[in-house]
Design an enzyme around this catalytic site. Sequence first.
Site, PDB file in Angstrom:
ATOM      1  CB  SER A 101      -0.232  -1.441  -3.238  1.00 47.14           C
ATOM      2  OG  SER A 101       0.513  -2.517  -3.742  1.00 47.14           O
ATOM      3  CE1 TYR A 156       8.541   0.180  -3.721  1.00 48.39           C
ATOM      4  CE2 TYR A 156       7.736  -0.909  -5.699  1.00 48.39           C
ATOM      5  CZ  TYR A 156       7.733   0.170  -4.839  1.00 48.39           C
ATOM      6  OH  TYR A 156       6.892   1.235  -5.090  1.00 48.39           O
ATOM      7  CE  LYS A 168       5.030   0.110  -2.317  1.00 50.73           C
ATOM      8  NZ  LYS A 168       4.350   1.119  -1.456  1.00 50.73           N
TER       9      LYS A 168
END
Length: 256
Positions: free
Chosen positions: A145, A159, A163
């Site tokens: 992650s 993004y 994550k």
Amino acid sequence: MTYPILQDKVALVTGAGMGMGAATARLLAGAGARVAVADLNEEAGERTVAEIEAEGGSACYVKVDVSRSEQVETMVDAVVAAYGRLDVAVNNAAITPDVAPLSEFDEDYWDRLMGVNLKGVALSLKFELRQLIKQGGGGSIVNVSSVRGFSGQPNAAAYVAAKHGVVALTKVAAMENGARNIRVNCVAPGAIDTPMLAASLARRGQTAADIAPTMSLLNRLGTPDEVAQASLWLVSDLASYVTGSTIHPDAGYTGN
């Protein structure tokens, strides 16, 4: 020094052509594992294989787009065909963060990023877990992650969302498979000196010197090897009572 804590194990690392993935593949090989180097970039993947072999390790290259289910299934099948089994995996493949505010995000890039950074981890888990369950005897998986899986960041909605999702997938996979002795954990790196970070900073008009004071209590970027060490520990039997957890190689960023 690397100790042979993965002797006779078979490991798979996605996104292993460069950066943290390449460092992880080399470190796992140095710890005794036979390593499948998976990457969409054939030249980069073969380079990692050559580096491992030059150091006396065993590795093979598998070309894969982790956003494509049939390719991920073929990837796992190729590992088993080459080495007979799968014991550990590090799901590292990802692409560069987006750079637009949420009110103006690019839908095509959103879909591509989610396909690689989130769906790619889910697909990798799907087929890795199937193989580990089929074999019996347990196994260990690490998902990569980011500190952005625990915090927000302006102009990087895709993004950040992806994550965060990787952390969630890790928890679900750990809960579903603990009784099978399959451990699933996560690493959430901070500012690491990789080609991806360099590209992301360039798109934002920043440099490593700009972010180091705010992203690291140590006032420097981390190295790919420092993240790889966390992954090595988690996939090894040294972490035999650890599952569903996240390690933060981020120089204190998340906790401060």
